[in-house]
Design a protein around this motif. Structure first.
Motif, PDB file in Angstrom:
ATOM      1  N   ASN A 119      38.215  54.997  55.416  1.00 44.97           N
ATOM      2  CA  ASN A 119      38.812  55.964  56.339  1.00 44.97           C
ATOM      3  C   ASN A 119      37.777  56.889  56.945  1.00 44.97           C
ATOM      4  OD1 ASN A 119      41.442  55.120  56.438  1.00 44.97           O
ATOM      5  ND2 ASN A 119      42.225  56.666  55.027  1.00 44.97           N
ATOM      6  N   GLU A 126      36.966  57.281  65.561  1.00 40.37           N
ATOM      7  CA  GLU A 126      37.897  58.028  66.398  1.00 40.37           C
ATOM      8  C   GLU A 126      37.198  59.191  67.098  1.00 40.37           C
ATOM      9  OE1 GLU A 126      41.046  59.037  63.694  1.00 40.37           O
ATOM     10  OE2 GLU A 126      42.009  57.079  63.930  1.00 40.37           O
ATOM     11  N   LEU A 139      39.873  50.395  68.665  1.00 44.12           N
ATOM     12  CA  LEU A 139      40.658  51.068  67.634  1.00 44.12           C
ATOM     13  C   LEU A 139      42.148  50.804  67.825  1.00 44.12           C
ATOM     14  CD1 LEU A 139      38.727  54.427  67.365  1.00 44.12           C
ATOM     15  CD2 LEU A 139      39.218  52.887  65.457  1.00 44.12           C
ATOM     16  N   GLU A 140      42.601  50.810  69.068  1.00 42.13           N
ATOM     17  CA  GLU A 140      44.010  50.512  69.333  1.00 42.13           C
ATOM     18  C   GLU A 140      44.358  49.090  68.905  1.00 42.13           C
ATOM     19  OE1 GLU A 140      44.535  51.512  73.478  1.00 42.13           O
ATOM     20  OE2 GLU A 140      44.404  53.660  73.055  1.00 42.13           O
ATOM     21  N   ARG A 143      44.627  48.995  65.114  1.00 45.59           N
ATOM     22  CA  ARG A 143      45.907  49.546  64.668  1.00 45.59           C
ATOM     23  C   ARG A 143      47.045  48.556  64.922  1.00 45.59           C
ATOM     24  NH1 ARG A 143      46.358  55.483  64.530  1.00 45.59           N
ATOM     25  NH2 ARG A 143      44.458  56.134  63.470  1.00 45.59           N
ATOM     26  N   LYS A 144      46.994  47.875  66.056  1.00 50.19           N
ATOM     27  CA  LYS A 144      48.032  46.893  66.380  1.00 50.19           C
ATOM     28  C   LYS A 144      48.030  45.767  65.352  1.00 50.19           C
ATOM     29  CE  LYS A 144      49.712  43.799  70.023  1.00 50.19           C
ATOM     30  NZ  LYS A 144      50.187  42.864  69.036  1.00 50.19           N
ATOM     31  N   GLN A 146      47.073  45.955  62.281  1.00 46.96           N
ATOM     32  CA  GLN A 146      47.626  46.499  61.034  1.00 46.96           C
ATOM     33  C   GLN A 146      49.151  46.495  61.095  1.00 46.96           C
ATOM     34  OE1 GLN A 146      45.617  50.384  60.816  1.00 46.96           O
ATOM     35  NE2 GLN A 146      44.745  49.680  58.877  1.00 46.96           N
ATOM     36  N   ALA A 147      49.684  46.949  62.214  1.00 53.79           N
ATOM     37  CA  ALA A 147      51.151  46.992  62.370  1.00 53.79           C
ATOM     38  C   ALA A 147      51.727  45.584  62.331  1.00 53.79           C
ATOM     39  CB  ALA A 147      51.510  47.695  63.676  1.00 53.79           C
TER      40      ALA A 147
END
Length: 156
Positions: A119, A126, A139-140, A143-144, A146-147
């Protein structure tokens, strides 16, 4: 921009390599050092004081025990410093965590969870992504993914 990673001892590597793994995944240039706030303070000050001129944008500092490293680094630079408290032999890492979050007013250190090296790297990314659109997009996408992994998981 690059990200600097410093740890107080080679024994911190097992945790701090998590930062390196994330930075390598994103293709971010970084430098890793082992320098102690207590045993090599002059060398630490010299290294930290040159980071901005060498195009570093964030410093990640991991240490256990008294965990003064992040605070000492922050005293030598105005670059953002992210502290990684490392689980030690006493107090389950609480000593390290409290040492890092209790910085005096005017010398901030952002602090992640105990052993939260991954982290710390994501937070550093970030920070850099505020002015780096390509990094923001990476980064986006991270995150996608991960989702998507959560949404595609099943208990069956």
């Amino acid at each position: 921009m690059k990200i600097a990673i410093v740890m107080g001892s080679t024994s911190d590597w097992n945790v701090m390599k998590g930062s390196v793994e994330i930075l390598e995944t994103f293709g971010i240039e970084h430098e890793v050092k082992v320098l102690s706030a207590h045993r090599t303070p002059h060398q630490l000050e010299e290294w930290v004081s040159q980071l901005r001129q060498r195009d570093f944008g964030v410093v990640i500092a991991g240490a256990g025990g008294a965990a003064h490293l992040a605070g000492v680094v922050a005293a030598f630079t105005t670059l953002p410093v992210i502290g990684v408290p490392i689980l030690g032999h006493a107090f389950n890492g609480l000593d390290s965590l409290l040492s890092m979050v209790q910085m005096p007013s005017g010398i901030p250190v952002a602090v992640v969870a105990v052993n939260g090296a991954k982290n710390s790297a994501l937070l550093a990314l970030e920070i850099l992504a505020v002015k780096d659109h390509d990094l923001q997009l990476k980064l986006e996408e991270f995150r996608k993914k991960q989702a998507d992994a959560v949404l595609s998981s099943s208990l069956e």
